[in-house]
Scaffold this motif. Structure first.
Motif, short mmCIF file in Angstrom:
data_model
loop_
_atom_site.label_atom_id
_atom_site.label_comp_id
_atom_site.label_asym_id
_atom_site.label_seq_id
_atom_site.Cartn_x
_atom_site.Cartn_y
_atom_site.Cartn_z
N VAL A 237 20.33 19.44 33.87
CA VAL A 237 20.31 20.67 34.66
C VAL A 237 20.75 20.38 36.10
O VAL A 237 21.53 21.14 36.69
N THR A 238 20.26 19.29 36.67
CA THR A 238 20.63 18.91 38.04
C THR A 238 22.13 18.66 38.15
O THR A 238 22.79 19.09 39.10
N LEU A 239 22.66 17.95 37.16
CA LEU A 239 24.09 17.65 37.15
C LEU A 239 24.92 18.92 37.07
O LEU A 239 25.93 19.08 37.79
N ARG A 240 24.48 19.87 36.25
CA ARG A 240 25.22 21.13 36.10
C ARG A 240 25.18 21.96 37.37
O ARG A 240 26.19 22.51 37.80
N GLN A 241 24.00 22.04 37.99
CA GLN A 241 23.87 22.81 39.22
C GLN A 241 24.67 22.18 40.36
O GLN A 241 25.31 22.89 41.15
N ARG A 244 28.27 23.00 39.97
CA ARG A 244 28.59 24.38 40.29
C ARG A 244 28.60 24.64 41.79
O ARG A 244 29.45 25.37 42.31
N ARG A 245 27.65 24.06 42.51
CA ARG A 245 27.42 24.43 43.90
C ARG A 245 28.04 23.50 44.92
O ARG A 245 28.26 23.92 46.07
N GLU A 251 34.38 16.75 43.54
CA GLU A 251 35.46 15.85 43.92
C GLU A 251 35.11 14.41 43.57
O GLU A 251 35.97 13.66 43.07
N ALA A 252 33.87 14.00 43.83
CA ALA A 252 33.46 12.63 43.51
C ALA A 252 33.52 12.38 42.01
O ALA A 252 34.00 11.32 41.55
#
Length: 405
Positions: A237-241, A244-245, A251-252
């Motif tokens: 979930v953290t990776l997806r958010q 998105r944001r 870019e990284a």
């Protein structure tokens, strides 16, 4: 952003042009709009009512890029056959299996029928029609070549979906196998290994180090499986958010993806193909080069190449040649630079870009086929090592006990 009126199914009864009683079902936003549509078809309505909703409604179908591609192709075919645009919307909408897509098409039809042009109507639905799609439709309407533009858009969308499907295939297969391997290993550690532990406790002999390691891993998994599951979900979930944001995070990630041994070349070739295909489509449609490059930046699928495309646009706006601007980014191969340079000199830029796109799409296709062929034995070896290793660890004490006896 305009609020979309919800489409509903209405049941109607009336009298047709021949004076006979008729009934049926029709999509609409209200009883008034349904009566108007039926009146235009020569039907005198006697009764119109909204169809009752089912107690257990089926899940709302999502509209994907493939649905938009299918809609574009069907609309292109209809308009090419000489069918008026509004009637084409109705025919295409009624033929679509995706109910959400059918409602979207009928929404657009009602909007166009009320006097708006096609481009403005689809701009009210930015979630499904991007700026590139809207701009090309606008160019087609203004130039009187909407049929040709729809044909180009349909081909572009179909080719983009094919390329996307190939890349998704390359990524999905190994991920699915890895997930299956993890699940199978977890089941063995939680359900199977503890059964052997009970048997080993009656041996009264020292167990091999490998067996002790697997038993310890099983105990740890049983005690902490929920922590691992929660941590995995939180990480996903953290990776997806973050993706998105945070543009910096994207870019990284995209830079890292470009440097990976096998995935990197496939990602680069797909960026070359998307860049060339989108620019060829927009340039051939008569869109100014600077505007075309702005549209291309949003379709590369990689933040590194999106930023590079925007730098190319700025250079072209300041008067530099396209080929020279592309060379300055140091991100594109010499073949693209040379072919675009030839296209600029000969006045056949769209043809050269099409050639580039076809070449790199074929490169992506071949690379993915090779990757899948290479990964199949590797994945089987990994699965065999995991499952086989666990089984060896469990049977090793039994083998040793048999040799002692």
């Amino acid at each position: 952003m305009a609020i979309e009126a919800a489409q509903n199914t209405f049941l109607w009864q009336g009298i047709d042009k021949n004076g006979r009683k008729a009934r049926g079902a029709i999509q609409g936003t209200s009883q008034a709009t349904v009566r108007v549509r039926l009146h235009k078809q020569g039907i005198k309505t006697l009764k119109v009512r909204r169809q009752p909703r089912a107690l257990f409604r089926s899940r709302i179908q999502k509209i994907g890029a493939a649905d938009i591609a299918l809609f574009t192709r069907q609309l292109a075919t209809m308009t090419k056959s000489g069918i008026p645009l509004v009637q084409s919307f109705e025919i295409v909408g009624e033929s679509l299996e995706n109910s959400s897509m059918r409602q979207l098409v009928l929404n657009i039809k009602d909007d166009v029928e009320s006097g708006n042009n096609f481009a403005d109507s689809i701009r009210k639905h930015p979630r499904y029609f991007d700026e590139l799609f809207c701009n090309l439709i606008a160019v087609g309407e203004q130039s009187g070549a909407l049929e040709t533009m729809l044909e180009r858009l349909a081909a572009y969308r179909e080719q983009s979906e094919v390329l996307k499907a190939k890349i998704k295939k390359a990524m999905t297969y190994p991920i699915a196998v890895i997930v299956i391997a993890v699940v199978v290993t977890a089941i063995l550690l939680i359900k199977v290994v503890p059964q052997f532990a009970g048997i080993f406790s009656s041996f009264g002999a020292e167990l091999p180090a490998f067996t002790l390691f697997v038993l310890g891993l099983s105990d740890w998994t049983i005690a902490n499986w929920w922590i691992v599951l929660a941590a995995t979900g939180t990480f996903a979930v953290t990776l997806r958010q973050a993706s998105r944001r945070s543009k910096a995070f994207r870019e990284a990630v995209d830079k890292t993806r470009l440097r990976l041994p096998v995935i990197g070349p496939i990602t680069k070739n797909s960026c070359y193909a998307r860049f060339s295909r989108t620019l060829a489509t927009t340039f051939a449609a008569g869109v100014p080069l600077a505007d075309a490059l702005e549209a291309v930046a949003g379709t590369t699928g990689n933040e590194v190449y999106a930023n590079a495309t925007r730098r190319i646009r700025d250079d072209v706006t300041s008067g530099q040649q396209l080929s020279f601007s592309i060379r300055n980014t140091a991100l594109f191969p010499a073949m693209i630079v040379q072919l675009i340079g030839i296209g600029e000199e000969s006045g056949a830029l769209d043809a050269m870009l099409d050639s580039c796109a076809s070449y790199y799409e074929a490169e992506v296709d071949n690379a993915i086929d090779g990757l899948i062929a290479l990964m199949e034995p590797m994945i089987m070896a990994v699965l065999g090592t995991l499952v086989g290793g666990l089984m060896i660890a469990m049977y090793l004490p039994i083998f040793q006990l048999g040799s002692v006896m």
